[in-house]
Design an enzyme around this catalytic site. Structure first.
Site, PDB file in Angstrom:
ATOM      1  N   ASP A  98       3.282  -6.391   3.387  1.00 62.53           N
ATOM      2  CA  ASP A  98       2.832  -5.312   4.279  1.00 62.53           C
ATOM      3  C   ASP A  98       3.157  -5.678   5.722  1.00 62.53           C
ATOM      4  O   ASP A  98       2.318  -5.579   6.606  1.00 62.53           O
ATOM      5  CB  ASP A  98       1.328  -5.062   4.117  1.00 62.53           C
ATOM      6  CG  ASP A  98       0.845  -3.861   4.932  1.00 62.53           C
ATOM      7  OD1 ASP A  98       1.692  -3.050   5.363  1.00 62.53           O
ATOM      8  OD2 ASP A  98      -0.372  -3.752   5.163  1.00 62.53           O
TER       9      ASP A  98
ATOM     10  N   GLU B 204      -4.917   1.899   2.442  1.00 63.34           N
ATOM     11  CA  GLU B 204      -5.048   0.724   3.309  1.00 63.34           C
ATOM     12  C   GLU B 204      -5.208   1.134   4.763  1.00 63.34           C
ATOM     13  O   GLU B 204      -5.948   0.514   5.528  1.00 63.34           O
ATOM     14  CB  GLU B 204      -3.815  -0.178   3.157  1.00 63.34           C
ATOM     15  CG  GLU B 204      -3.900  -1.500   3.901  1.00 63.34           C
ATOM     16  CD  GLU B 204      -3.404  -1.441   5.345  1.00 63.34           C
ATOM     17  OE1 GLU B 204      -3.648  -2.405   6.098  1.00 63.34           O
ATOM     18  OE2 GLU B 204      -2.766  -0.442   5.718  1.00 63.34           O
ATOM     19  N   GLU B 205      -4.507   2.203   5.166  1.00 63.27           N
ATOM     20  CA  GLU B 205      -4.412   2.544   6.584  1.00 63.27           C
ATOM     21  C   GLU B 205      -5.736   2.968   7.203  1.00 63.27           C
ATOM     22  O   GLU B 205      -6.036   2.597   8.337  1.00 63.27           O
ATOM     23  CB  GLU B 205      -3.365   3.645   6.806  1.00 63.27           C
ATOM     24  CG  GLU B 205      -1.927   3.235   6.530  1.00 63.27           C
ATOM     25  CD  GLU B 205      -1.394   2.197   7.506  1.00 63.27           C
ATOM     26  OE1 GLU B 205      -2.167   1.700   8.356  1.00 63.27           O
ATOM     27  OE2 GLU B 205      -0.216   1.870   7.424  1.00 63.27           O
TER      28      GLU B 205
ATOM     29  N   ASP C 146       6.064   0.712   6.817  1.00 64.76           N
ATOM     30  CA  ASP C 146       4.626   0.514   6.637  1.00 64.76           C
ATOM     31  C   ASP C 146       4.047   1.605   5.743  1.00 64.76           C
ATOM     32  O   ASP C 146       3.597   2.627   6.250  1.00 64.76           O
ATOM     33  CB  ASP C 146       3.939   0.513   8.006  1.00 64.76           C
ATOM     34  CG  ASP C 146       2.474   0.158   7.941  1.00 64.76           C
ATOM     35  OD1 ASP C 146       2.059  -0.429   6.934  1.00 64.76           O
ATOM     36  OD2 ASP C 146       1.742   0.474   8.896  1.00 64.76           O
TER      37      ASP C 146
ATOM     38  N   HIS D  60       0.829  -1.219   0.000  1.00 61.72           N
ATOM     39  CA  HIS D  60       0.000   0.000   0.000  1.00 61.72           C
ATOM     40  C   HIS D  60       0.852   1.252   0.000  1.00 61.72           C
ATOM     41  O   HIS D  60       1.812   1.385   0.754  1.00 61.72           O
ATOM     42  CB  HIS D  60      -1.029  -0.010   1.128  1.00 61.72           C
ATOM     43  CG  HIS D  60      -0.502   0.024   2.520  1.00 61.72           C
ATOM     44  ND1 HIS D  60      -0.180   1.198   3.166  1.00 61.72           N
ATOM     45  CD2 HIS D  60      -0.273  -0.964   3.421  1.00 61.72           C
ATOM     46  CE1 HIS D  60       0.215   0.930   4.404  1.00 61.72           C
ATOM     47  NE2 HIS D  60       0.182  -0.371   4.578  1.00 61.72           N
TER      48      HIS D  60
ATOM     49  N   HIS E 292       3.272   2.747  12.682  1.00 61.21           N
ATOM     50  CA  HIS E 292       2.380   3.903  12.881  1.00 61.21           C
ATOM     51  C   HIS E 292       2.977   4.979  13.792  1.00 61.21           C
ATOM     52  O   HIS E 292       2.244   5.766  14.388  1.00 61.21           O
ATOM     53  CB  HIS E 292       1.019   3.469  13.463  1.00 61.21           C
ATOM     54  CG  HIS E 292       0.250   2.558  12.583  1.00 61.21           C
ATOM     55  ND1 HIS E 292      -0.953   1.996  12.978  1.00 61.21           N
ATOM     56  CD2 HIS E 292       0.480   2.088  11.325  1.00 61.21           C
ATOM     57  CE1 HIS E 292      -1.416   1.227  12.005  1.00 61.21           C
ATOM     58  NE2 HIS E 292      -0.557   1.263  10.994  1.00 61.21           N
TER      59      HIS E 292
END
Length: 464
Positions: free
Chosen positions: A353, A325-326, A291, A279, A423
């Site tokens: 991912d 995606e997030e 990520d 992503h 994140h």
């Protein structure tokens, strides 16, 4: 005599085929480790563009950059697939403190959860109540929660060797914590970061209010693991302390963005499509290198390595860089929706991912027969220390494609350090090791090569 001769010929054929596969896979690894492009692409995504939150200028810059790079590879086709995505903006930096007595405060690191509403302009200050999970709310009841801030403090389980299992065991408090606490009259929620390490980095992530009316939504923020431990200890000493936090995030109307797609057309079965992807969007605190910048550039390099190796794929191999995606999965859902409406025949999908760390193997969402087949390829990966082939799980963006006859797979790197960065502000380029990233790209390319060359049992039956 004829049976013996037939067995001998089949054995020789298998040995020859195996030797050819070993040579092809070694060539792929050699190219990835001596002339890989993934690290340079990631350097640009991370250091020249940065965090790529859906709907942001940086997300669009990433779309433009990756499309141009795919164009430069001489693929048979490169295009953009429009998709509407949410646009959430964090605003000015968040601020929080613990107040043990009037005027006696200790600042703690927090960040708004993705999709949260803002606090009032002056912030929120109230008593705080600690719980270990959503299930504790019912036990406490509305009389003990109304007018307070709920502090979710269930940690990731350090005894689970699979850190993704530890993550799954407590991420519900981040995703649904505000929705549930709001039903009991809470003013806001503070959630322990999904992180096994003790540090001062708060970790954001998606959250949902369900069908809660906008006017009844309460703000939600993550607190660092060290901050969470300090808050918990302070509460044990004095349950009447106040907690203050202020955040300025805002949700805007959806905006248009894109999935970035490129393909090499198959020579024998061009209508059978195999995809590899990651992503393109990320959270905004760091630059999204693990990520999922790593998965994006590894997937791009798969097609480059296939071409550079001289291998002519039988089936169409497509790279898909998914948007959103997030905080919505809009890109994955849009791709699947269009694939099904066009009646495209997808036979294999591979996603990366889980960070750019050392590859350990793959997970497969497939039938027992198909899993037995891929396990037969395992020995080809053992020289590269790829030893983990597990049944179950693949990836979020390819999940919506799931259908009979479609094998889904996920690259599984070593996960022990992944949630240190997930994140958070420290998900940055310097934490990605070039060799580990390139090993992942080679590992993915090798699986794509084998899946293309041999196909899968159920697909062969359908052809028959």
């Amino acid at each position: 005599m004829r049976i013996t001769l037939l067995i001998a010929l089949l054995t020789l054929s298998t040995v020859f085929s195996q030797t050819a596969d070993e040579k092809q896979i070694k060539a792929i690894y050699d190219m990835a480790l001596t002339n890989g492009k993934a690290y340079d692409w990631l350097n640009h995504l991370s250091n020249q563009i940065g965090g790529r939150l859906s709907g942001s200028v940086q997300a669009q810059q990433a779309v433009d950059y990756t499309r141009n790079q795919l164009d430069s590879l001489g693929l048979d086709r490169v295009w953009l697939q429009p998709v509407m995505v949410p646009k959430w903006v964090r605003g000015t930096p968040e601020f929080a403190y613990i107040e043990t007595k009037p005027g006696l405060t200790t600042n703690v690191p927090i960040c708004a959860l993705g999709g949260s509403v803002a606090t009032p302009d002056v912030g929120i200050k109230a008593n705080i109540i600690e719980v270990k999970g959503i299930e504790d709310l019912e036990k406490l009841g509305i009389e003990n929660i109304r007018g307070k801030i709920v502090f979710y403090n269930r940690p990731m389980d350090p005894t689970k060797i699979s850190t993704f299992s530890a993550y799954s065991g407590c991420v519900d408090q981040r995703y649904s914590g505000a929705e549930e606490a709001g039903k009991y009259g809470a003013l806001g929620v503070i959630v322990r970061s999904m992180n096994l390490r003790q540090d001062d980095y708060p970790h954001t992530g998606s959250m949902s209010y369900g069908d809660t009316p906008v006017q009844n939504r309460i703000p939600a923020a993550a607190i660092s693991t060290k901050g969470a431990d300090l808050l918990s200890t302070t509460l044990q000493l004095n349950p009447d302390i106040n907690f203050y936090f202020k955040q300025n995030c805002k949700q805007f109307d959806d905006v248009e963005s894109y999935n970035v797609i490129g393909e090499i057309k198959g020579t024998t079965y061009p209508d059978e499509i195999m995809i590899v992807g990651g992503h393109l969007d990320s959270w905004d605190l760091g630059d999204g290198s693990h990520d999922d910048g790593a998965g994006v550039v590894q997937s791009m390099d798969v097609l480059r390595l296939i071409k550079a190796s001289g291998y002519k794929p039988k089936r169409t191999i497509r790279v898909v860089l998914f948007m959103n995606e997030e905080n919505g999965l809009r890109g994955g859902n849009k791709y699947a929706e269009e694939a099904k409406s066009k009646k495209e025949n997808h036979v294999f999908a591979l996603e990366s991912d889980a960070g750019g760390f050392t590859p350990r193997g793959f997970s497969f969402d497939c039938s027992d027969e198909e899993f037995a087949q891929v396990q037969g390829w395992k020995k080809l990966f053992e020289p590269y220390l790829i030893h983990m082939f597990i049944k179950g799980g693949s990836g979020a963006d390819i999940g919506p494609l799931k259908d009979e006859g479609l094998v889904l797979a996920g690259l599984r790197p070593d996960s022990q350090r992944y949630f240190d960065h997930h994140h958070a502000e420290n998900d940055t380029f310097e934490h990605v090791n070039k060799r580990e990233l390139e090993l992942g790209a080679a590992t993915m390319t090798s699986l794509i090569y084998l899946a293309d060359k041999y196909g899968f049992g159920i697909q062969k039956k359908i052809k028959g």
